[in-house]
Scaffold this active site. Structure first.
Site, PDB file in Angstrom:
ATOM      1  N   HIS A  85      22.532 -15.402  -7.556  1.00 33.90           N
ATOM      2  CA  HIS A  85      22.173 -14.396  -8.476  1.00 33.90           C
ATOM      3  C   HIS A  85      20.881 -15.009  -9.345  1.00 33.90           C
ATOM      4  O   HIS A  85      20.487 -16.103  -9.466  1.00 33.90           O
ATOM      5  CB  HIS A  85      23.317 -14.214  -9.844  1.00 33.90           C
ATOM      6  CG  HIS A  85      23.559 -15.896 -10.327  1.00 33.90           C
ATOM      7  ND1 HIS A  85      22.962 -16.125 -11.471  1.00 33.90           N
ATOM      8  CD2 HIS A  85      24.704 -16.709 -10.054  1.00 33.90           C
ATOM      9  CE1 HIS A  85      23.353 -17.352 -11.802  1.00 33.90           C
ATOM     10  NE2 HIS A  85      24.444 -17.667 -10.958  1.00 33.90           N
ATOM     11  N   ASP A  87      19.979 -14.077 -12.701  1.00 30.74           N
ATOM     12  CA  ASP A  87      20.041 -14.466 -14.033  1.00 30.74           C
ATOM     13  C   ASP A  87      20.371 -15.845 -14.553  1.00 30.74           C
ATOM     14  O   ASP A  87      21.246 -16.557 -13.702  1.00 30.74           O
ATOM     15  CB  ASP A  87      21.191 -13.346 -14.980  1.00 30.74           C
ATOM     16  CG  ASP A  87      22.279 -13.116 -14.321  1.00 30.74           C
ATOM     17  OD1 ASP A  87      22.679 -13.598 -13.126  1.00 30.74           O
ATOM     18  OD2 ASP A  87      23.231 -13.240 -15.122  1.00 30.74           O
ATOM     19  N   ASP A 117      21.765 -23.606 -11.775  1.00 28.79           N
ATOM     20  CA  ASP A 117      22.594 -22.183 -11.776  1.00 28.79           C
ATOM     21  C   ASP A 117      21.682 -21.230 -12.104  1.00 28.79           C
ATOM     22  O   ASP A 117      21.643 -20.662 -13.177  1.00 28.79           O
ATOM     23  CB  ASP A 117      23.760 -22.356 -13.128  1.00 28.79           C
ATOM     24  CG  ASP A 117      24.682 -21.329 -12.741  1.00 28.79           C
ATOM     25  OD1 ASP A 117      24.626 -20.443 -11.641  1.00 28.79           O
ATOM     26  OD2 ASP A 117      25.333 -21.054 -13.730  1.00 28.79           O
ATOM     27  N   GLU A 147      25.253 -11.615 -13.206  1.00 30.81           N
ATOM     28  CA  GLU A 147      26.543 -12.747 -13.086  1.00 30.81           C
ATOM     29  C   GLU A 147      26.890 -13.427 -14.242  1.00 30.81           C
ATOM     30  O   GLU A 147      28.161 -13.669 -14.265  1.00 30.81           O
ATOM     31  CB  GLU A 147      25.956 -13.652 -11.827  1.00 30.81           C
ATOM     32  CG  GLU A 147      27.189 -14.377 -11.169  1.00 30.81           C
ATOM     33  CD  GLU A 147      27.640 -15.515 -11.940  1.00 30.81           C
ATOM     34  OE1 GLU A 147      28.597 -16.250 -11.504  1.00 30.81           O
ATOM     35  OE2 GLU A 147      26.831 -16.061 -12.935  1.00 30.81           O
ATOM     36  N   GLU A 148      25.976 -13.689 -15.122  1.00 27.61           N
ATOM     37  CA  GLU A 148      26.395 -14.712 -16.119  1.00 27.61           C
ATOM     38  C   GLU A 148      27.130 -13.847 -17.534  1.00 27.61           C
ATOM     39  O   GLU A 148      27.296 -14.266 -18.522  1.00 27.61           O
ATOM     40  CB  GLU A 148      25.393 -15.346 -16.758  1.00 27.61           C
ATOM     41  CG  GLU A 148      24.651 -16.420 -15.555  1.00 27.61           C
ATOM     42  CD  GLU A 148      25.415 -17.596 -15.297  1.00 27.61           C
ATOM     43  OE1 GLU A 148      26.788 -17.565 -15.841  1.00 27.61           O
ATOM     44  OE2 GLU A 148      25.083 -18.486 -14.551  1.00 27.61           O
ATOM     45  N   GLU A 176      25.632 -21.041  -5.146  1.00 26.62           N
ATOM     46  CA  GLU A 176      26.078 -21.906  -6.153  1.00 26.62           C
ATOM     47  C   GLU A 176      26.000 -23.395  -6.254  1.00 26.62           C
ATOM     48  O   GLU A 176      26.079 -24.008  -5.181  1.00 26.62           O
ATOM     49  CB  GLU A 176      27.512 -21.482  -6.774  1.00 26.62           C
ATOM     50  CG  GLU A 176      27.614 -19.954  -7.267  1.00 26.62           C
ATOM     51  CD  GLU A 176      27.316 -19.554  -8.757  1.00 26.62           C
ATOM     52  OE1 GLU A 176      26.657 -20.832  -9.474  1.00 26.62           O
ATOM     53  OE2 GLU A 176      27.331 -18.682  -9.223  1.00 26.62           O
ATOM     54  N   HIS A 350      24.536 -24.602 -17.368  1.00 24.03           N
ATOM     55  CA  HIS A 350      24.546 -24.097 -18.771  1.00 24.03           C
ATOM     56  C   HIS A 350      24.365 -25.409 -19.854  1.00 24.03           C
ATOM     57  O   HIS A 350      24.440 -24.960 -20.948  1.00 24.03           O
ATOM     58  CB  HIS A 350      25.720 -23.368 -18.982  1.00 24.03           C
ATOM     59  CG  HIS A 350      26.173 -22.298 -18.270  1.00 24.03           C
ATOM     60  ND1 HIS A 350      27.233 -21.586 -18.195  1.00 24.03           N
ATOM     61  CD2 HIS A 350      25.689 -21.980 -17.172  1.00 24.03           C
ATOM     62  CE1 HIS A 350      27.302 -20.599 -17.139  1.00 24.03           C
ATOM     63  NE2 HIS A 350      26.331 -20.808 -16.560  1.00 24.03           N
TER      64      HIS A 350
END
Length: 382
Positions: A85, A87, A117, A147-148, A176, A350
């Site tokens: 992903h 984003d 990530d 995705e987030e 991932e 994150h």
């Protein structure tokens, strides 16, 4: 008269930003990270990736919104899907946080939002797309948006609905972060609201009411006493969890609350589906009002598939289970065995300290190059 300036997130560059797909893959990671792509703002990054991939004649491209699919069409009997992903979660707000944008290097460690990530994984995808013109398997590269955020916005989900034929394959790898170890399948997840009701009254005359928050104590006791299982699925041990994640109730500081709601999250092993998970939670809270608000099945590891077994052998490390939910579950729903494999530590995702090492990105690329028939993996870079 001056016009009001547009928000920065709404401005697209006149021409896509240039990406060097054949240079050092860690430097490419830094370049991708510098193109801020918080969920909803993936457009400039998607434009840059599409522009770079269109220069590769061995790939057939398809774009759907800010999702891009690039495929080799060599006629091999086996097709592998590599997905990632574009984003990220929002940028840190803590002053001095290193996990932000633009990126920073400290020695051979790259700091910034998306380091783990998962722009390291996306950079590996792009490097492979550029350099593997004749892989030993046909390869589908998927780059997708949203995705987030909630699953209804997922770019991968949109592709599954609109163009499932583009996603077909025998085996899928989601890049991932896994610390360079294959993590098979994933746990499922579901959320519930467990409710109690009471009778409102003035808090000075509490005996006239019934306190719904106090009535929630048995719910919390059930959760505190719960012993989560560890379930063996195809040789991997998936640890489950059941937790309160939010509680709400009451309307004012002088009113006995007549309503309380405990939100519960159940992470369940991929030996069961959403219905079985729901039945288990409903049985635990059978004395309470309860509804399920969300649910997504997990994915079995599928490591018995020949392609998965050969990939695990190429990586050379003992595979582990994936405890969190990832998009491998979407591939599993299509009957495609899927694993997680990417550079960086998922525990840093994150965080205000998000980072990845140059070596980790190089090692991830080298393992995939080796498996897909590219140059031998050295562990020292690409």
């Amino acid at each position: 008269m001056h016009s009001k300036p547009s928000p920065a997130s709404a401005i697209r560059p006149a021409a896509p930003l240039e990406l060097d797909l054949r240079g050092d893959v860690a430097d490419l990671t830094a370049r991708l990270m510098d193109i801020e792509s918080v969920s909803g703002n993936e457009g400039p990054l998607a434009d840059a990736i599409e522009s770079a991939l269109r220069n590769l004649p061995h790939l057939v491209l398809h774009r759907d919104g800010d999702a891009i699919v690039a495929r080799t069409m060599l006629g091999h009997p086996e097709r592998v899907v590599l997905a990632g992903h574009l984003d990220t979660v929002p940028l840190p707000t803590t002053p001095g946080a290193r996990g932000t944008v633009p990126v920073s290097w400290e020695g051979e460690t790259l700091y910034g939002r998306g380091a783990t990530d998962m722009k390291g994984g996306v950079a590996v995808q792009l490097a492979l797309a550029a350099t593997l013109e004749n892989p030993n398997r046909d390869v589908t590269f998927i780059f997708y948006d949203h995705e987030e955020v909630e699953g209804s916005k997922s770019g991968l989900g949109r592709l599954f609905r609109s163009s499932p034929e583009l996603l077909a394959g025998d085996f899928a790898i989601l890049l991932e972060p896994t610390h360079g170890t294959v993590e098979g399948g994933c746990n499922g997840t579901s959320r519930y609201k467990v409710r109690t009701r009471g009778v409102a009254a003035h808090s000075a005359r509490a005996w006239m009411g019934e306190n719904a928050i106090h009535a929630a104590a048995p719910i919390l006791r059930i959760l505190a006493d719960y012993s989560p299982k560890t379930v063996d699925v195809d040789g991997l041990a998936y640890r489950e969890s059941l937790n309160a994640v939010r509680i709400s109730g009451g309307i004012a500081g002088n009113v006995i609350p007549d309503y309380c709601e405990v939100e519960v999250n159940y992470r369940f092993a991929p030996d069961k589906d959403v219905a079985a998970a729901e039945a288990h939670v409903f049985e635990l809270f059978k004395d309470f009002e309860i509804i399920r608000t969300d649910g997504a099945p997990g994915a079995r590891p599928g490591l018995q598939h020949p392609a998965a077994a050969s990939f695990v052998a190429a990586v050379g490390r003992e595979p582990k289970p994936k405890f969190g939910w990832t998009d491998v579950a979407r591939f599993s729903e299509l009957g495609i065995p899927a694993v997680n494999f990417g550079p960086g530590d998922a525990l840093l995702a994150h965080s205000d300290d998000e980072h990845v090492t140059r070596a980790a990105i190089h090692e991830c690329l080298a393992a995939l190059e080796l498996w897909l028939g590219g140059k031998p993996a050295t562990g020292e870079g690409s």
